[in-house]
Structure formats: structure tokens, C-alpha cells
Design a protein around this motif. Structure first.
Motif, PDB file in Angstrom:
ATOM      1  N   ALA A  99       0.849  -1.192   0.000  1.00 23.18           N
ATOM      2  CA  ALA A  99       0.000   0.000   0.000  1.00 23.18           C
ATOM      3  C   ALA A  99       0.889   1.248   0.000  1.00 23.18           C
ATOM      4  O   ALA A  99       2.102   1.163  -0.162  1.00 23.18           O
ATOM      5  N   LYS A 100       0.265   2.424   0.202  1.00 23.25           N
ATOM      6  CA  LYS A 100       0.997   3.684   0.065  1.00 23.25           C
ATOM      7  C   LYS A 100       1.733   4.083   1.346  1.00 23.25           C
ATOM      8  O   LYS A 100       1.491   5.140   1.912  1.00 23.25           O
ATOM      9  N   PRO A 118      -3.466   4.749  -7.187  1.00 27.60           N
ATOM     10  CA  PRO A 118      -2.425   3.739  -6.967  1.00 27.60           C
ATOM     11  C   PRO A 118      -1.080   4.186  -7.524  1.00 27.60           C
ATOM     12  O   PRO A 118      -0.993   4.714  -8.632  1.00 27.60           O
ATOM     13  N   ASP A 153      -4.771   5.719   1.294  1.00 26.72           N
ATOM     14  CA  ASP A 153      -5.534   4.529   0.906  1.00 26.72           C
ATOM     15  C   ASP A 153      -6.883   4.659   1.608  1.00 26.72           C
ATOM     16  O   ASP A 153      -6.958   4.587   2.832  1.00 26.72           O
TER      17      ASP A 153
END
Length: 513
Positions: free
Chosen positions: A69-70, A207, A231
Motif C-alpha cells: 500500500a501507500k 495507486p 488509501d
């Protein structure tokens, strides 16, 4: 629009130096849930992560993949890998193990860094020979402990630094090869035409495995601004983050914009916004009106792009109200030609293929000369840049003012919720279950998604529930069919092939929403 004054490409990792040397070192650069890094700290973390990567993967040009994820790792890795002389392969965190295994094998990755749950989903044989896997927290801790600070690179800007995987209309995802120059000039171009500055705050909701998403960080850092990766689960989370961080720049795709216009925006969330940007599909005139009404003080930038050339066009916000469906004109460093079926520059209002020329054009598809030759071909004779060009396959027309308008696509790509989806990937997954004999995936127009995925299959309907369960297991959420239609026979054309056009017409008539 005049070209940016900074037109000389640099090694991508030099973005970590730019804001510091411009006197903005103490300003926020990356706002994470666990804390904020200023530009000096960002530079240090990039240097240490690069030093550790070189020790882990000493082979220059080796591929390093991320599947997370970020967090801090996914945000810093594009710069750290570039500094280490490696090639970053970001994998969409929404993908599941089968698609990830394909990308790892195709790229020949030597190292995969990801979240623990994602790594745990991999099965024996999913990692290529010689590829190590490491959790992102473990990797960051190891880099800090090693304390190996690597100085800025002296890479040739033409060297490969990233491979971004994108779905094609047929077959599995293909890797688009991007150089330092591609990504650097993309950051310069976007920061220039958006008018970004050091006090800008970008909410990065897209994304980071997409060029549009990754550029949220790169263009912001080029301008010396602050990026806030997010996210989110619900549209209201985006509005809350805008209020909390004083967000000035928000990028999204049409389906997300639809959701964002359906919620309440308190003044503290909407007032700081200076610009809204859109790509990944065209805005409708109705959606443009909604955005302009809800955010009257924010400049709206409709844009068009493709991973093979990053970004091609944008519409000047001053023209949005009068030309809401236009793609606009070429961005800085891009030359856009409309070529008719005779191979000549199309006349005003004549439909033709959009051809992108110039230094934003990628280096082709990774280890795929056949598909590279189809899309990357010599620029038309009328091109100022010459060299290789991206022949998009998209049909457009240019009006007398030079504004471009989208006309249609040549390929069978499904574009749903901003995702480019290969029909063949869905069809192969359905056939691999052994429950159906034939399968056709199609995109049906949908008001919120752009297109909804529908799957038509021929087989024993007794397997209906099992098929849906298997597809849920094997395909990422954005590829899941909204409906599965069972047929006793498939329509065929005179050549005996499945008549996809007939199926599409039937579904569009019955299910378009």
C-alpha cells in the motif's frame, strides 16, 4: 503554452535533492500516518534505502518489485531504486497472486518487498529463481540500521529506471519501460502546466503502480511541495483528508469524481483546493458542471494519457465551461499529431489516430518486441521530434482551434473505474476453472464505472456459484464481472469465430446503465 524553462532531464533520484537545494528543506515532503518527513529527511531516507538496495541487489539494472500500500517504502522506492541503478517494478496492491506471479516472472525480479499479508498469499513457484522476498517494515528497518548513504547518481537520463505493467486488449499485462528522462520530464511538465508551487499539498489517492498515480508524488516533489498518500475506503475519507491537511491538489478518475460529488464537502475541505485533475477516462458534461458548481474556486484540468507516453494532452481550465468534452492540447514536451487512414495529418474535424511524439515516449514493452513493434513505430513525417512515436490506437479529431476530441477506441480494452482491463485475462481465468467451454469478457457502458465488466460463458449452469467463487479467488476486485451470462450456444460470425460484436450489442441494449 510555453515550454518549461527546465527542459534538461536529470537522473530521477535528483528529485530528492531539488527541494533541499532550493531552500525548502524543512518544509513537509511526505505526510504519512506514522509521521511526516521534511525534504531533508526525505533525501536522507532515499540515500539510505538506495545504499541498502545496492548491497542487497548489486547487479546494475536488476529489477526490484514492490507490492504494498501507500506507505513510506512504496513512496521512496522509485527514487531509491533509481539512485541504486536498479529498475523499480511497482505492482498494483489490488492484484492477486496469479497476476503478481506473472509480473515477477516476466520482469525477472531479483527482490520483492511487500506487506506481510500479500507475501503470505504467494504459493511455491510464484517467486522467480533467485528472487528474495522481504516485508516492507523489515526492509525499511534494515536500511536504517545499515546506515549506508548513497550519493546522488550520475545515471544517463536515457537509462531504464522503471517498468510499469499495464493491461492490453489481449493477453497478460505488459511492462512499459520508462527511463529517468521519461519520469523526470513528466514531473517537470505536470508541475509546470498545473502551476504547482512549494506550498502545494497533493492528496495522492491513486495507486502508485500507475503512471498517473506515481506522478502525484514526482510532480509535487519537483515543485518542492508536500504529498499526502491516502488509501481510502469511502469517498468521505477523501474529504476528511482534504480538510485535515489543507489539500490544494486532488487527482482522480471519473468514477471517483462521481462518488465525490455525491457527498457533502465542508468548507474546510473544499476551500483550500486550487486544482482538480482528471485522467483515466473522459469527464461527462454533467460531471464537469457538478465539479465546477461544488468547487468554483478550484481550476479543473481534464487530461488524456496512456502509460506508453505518460500524458498527452490537457484542457486549459479557462476552456472547461465552454468545451467540457474536449481533451485539450498537447502538454509540454509532447507533440500530438492526428493521422488519418491515408497516413497524412488529418484536416480539421477529420477523424484520425492520435500519435504521440517526443521525449515522453517510453522505450517499448519489456522483452516483447512483437507488441512493441505494433505500438511503437517511427514518427510521421510531419513530426518535429521524429524518432519513435506511440501510435495510440485511439481515434480523435481536432477542431479549428486545435482542441482535440475523443472519438473511439480500436481495441477491445475494458476501461472500468479508471482501470484498463484485458478481456483475455478474465476469459483465461474463467476457462482455467474447467467449468466453461467458452468465455467472452466485454465492457458495458455504466454511469458510475465508465464500463462494467460482463462475462458471457458457455457451459453447465450447475457450476454458476463455483465459477463466481473461483473468479473471486483468482482475479482482483476491479476485474470481477458485474454479471455472468450463461449461454447454450455462442453467436458466430461468417468465419466461425465468436461474434463479440453481436454479444456486445445485446448486452449494451439490455444492461447499459
Amino acid at each position: 503554452m510555453p515550454q518549461p524553462p527546465d527542459s534538461t532531464p536529470q537522473p530521477l533520484d535528483h528529485l530528492a535533492e531539488r527541494a533541499v537545494t532550493a531552500g525548502r528543506g524543512e518544509a513537509p515532503a511526505l505526510v504519512l500516518r506514522e509521521g511526516t518527513l521534511n525534504h531533508k529527511q526525505l533525501r536522507l531516507r532515499v540515500a539510505r534505502l538506495a545504499g541498502w538496495l545496492v548491497r542487497m541487489v548489486p547487479e546494475k539494472g536488476a529489477r526490484v518489485a514492490s507490492w504494498a500500500a501507500k506507505g513510506e517504502l512504496n513512496c521512496l522506492l522509485p527514487l531509491a531504486a533509481a539512485r541504486a541503478g536498479l529498475v523499480h517494478v511497482p505492482i498494483n496492491p489490488l492484484l492477486k497472486r496469479a497476476q503478481t506471479a506473472h509480473i515477477l516472472a516476466d520482469s525477472g525480479a531479483r527482490l520483492l518487498i511487500g506487506t506481510g499479508s500479500r507475501l503470505a498469499s504467494l504459493e511455491p513457484g510464484d517467486l522467480p529463481h533467485g528472487c528474495a522476498a522481504l516485508g516492507e517494515a523489515e526492509a525499511l528497518a534494515a536500511a536504517e540500521e545499515a546506515g549506508l548513504e548513497m550519493p546522488p547518481s550520475a545515471a544517463d537520463p536515457s537509462e531504464l529506471t522503471a517498468i510499469l505493467y499495464t493491461s492490453g486488449s489481449t493477453g497478460r499485462p505488459k511492462g512499459v519501460m520508462l527511463s529517468h528522462a521519461n519520469l523526470w520530464l513528466g514531473a517537470v511538465s505536470v508541475a509546470h502546466y498545473l502551476g504547482m508551487a512549494s506550498d502545494d499539498v497533493t492528496l495522492a489517492v491513486l495507486p502508485l503502480s500507475f503512471d498517473y498515480g506515481q506522478n502525484q508524488l514526482l510532480s509535487t516533489w519537483y515543485a518542492g511541495g508536500s504529498a499526502v498518500p491516502l488509501d481510502f475506503l469511502f469517498p468521505k475519507d477523501v474529504a476528511k483528508a482534504c480538510a485535515k491537511h489543507g489539500v490544494t491538489t486532488l487527482a482522480a478518475v471519473p468514477p471517483l469524481w462521481v462518488q465525490l460529488t455525491e457527498i457533502d464537502w465542508p468548507a474546510e475541505a473544499s476551500a483550500p483546493l486550487r486544482r482538480l485533475t482528471n485522467s483515466g477516462g473522459a469527464l461527462t458534461a454533467e460531471l464537469v458542471r457538478s465539479l465546477r458548481s461544488m468547487f468554483p474556486d478550484a481550476r479543473l484540468f481534464p487530461m488524456y494519457g496512456l502509460t506508453e507516453a505518460f500524458r498527452s494532452t490537457f484542457l486549459d481550465p479557462a476552456l472547461v465551461d465552454s468545451h467540457p468534452t474536449s481533451m485539450g492540447k498537447a502538454i509540454p514536451f509532447a507533440e500530438i499529431l492526428v493521422i488519418n487512414d491515408a497516413g497524412e495529418v488529418a484536416a480539421d474535424d477529420e477523424e484520425g489516430e492520435l500519435v504521440h511524439c517526443g521525449p515522453l515516449v517510453a522505450q517499448g514493452y519489456w522483452q516483447d518486441p512483437e507488441r512493441t513493434a505494433e505500438r511503437f513505430r517511427p514518427a510521421p513525417a510531419a513530426s518535429t521530434y521524429g524518432g519513435m512515436a506511440v501510435w495510440s490506437g485511439d481515434r480523435v479529431r481536432r477542431d479549428a482551434q486545435g482542441l482535440l476530441y475523443f472519438a473511439g477506441r480500436r481495441d477491445a480494452m475494458i476501461k472500468s473505474a479508471g482501470n484498463r482491463i484485458s478481456p483475455q485475462e478474465i476469459e483465461e481465468a474463467a476457462l482455467a476453472t474447467g467449468l466453461v467451454a467458452e468465455a467472452v469478457a466485454l465492457g458495458v457502458p455504466h454511469a458510475r464505472l465508465g464500463q462494467a465488466v460482463h462475462l458471457v460463458v458457455r457451459g453447465d449452469e450447475a457450476g454458476r456459484e463455483v465459477l463466481a467463487q473461483r473468479l473471486q479467488r483468482d482475479l482482483p476486485n476491479f476485474m470481477q464481472p458485474q454479471m455472468i451470462h450463461w449461454r447454450v450456444m455462442m453467436p458466430t460470425n461468417p468465419n466461425g469465430k465468436i461474434d463479440r460484436s453481436a454479444l456486445a450489442a445485446e448486452l449494451i441494449k439490455d444492461f447499459a446503465a
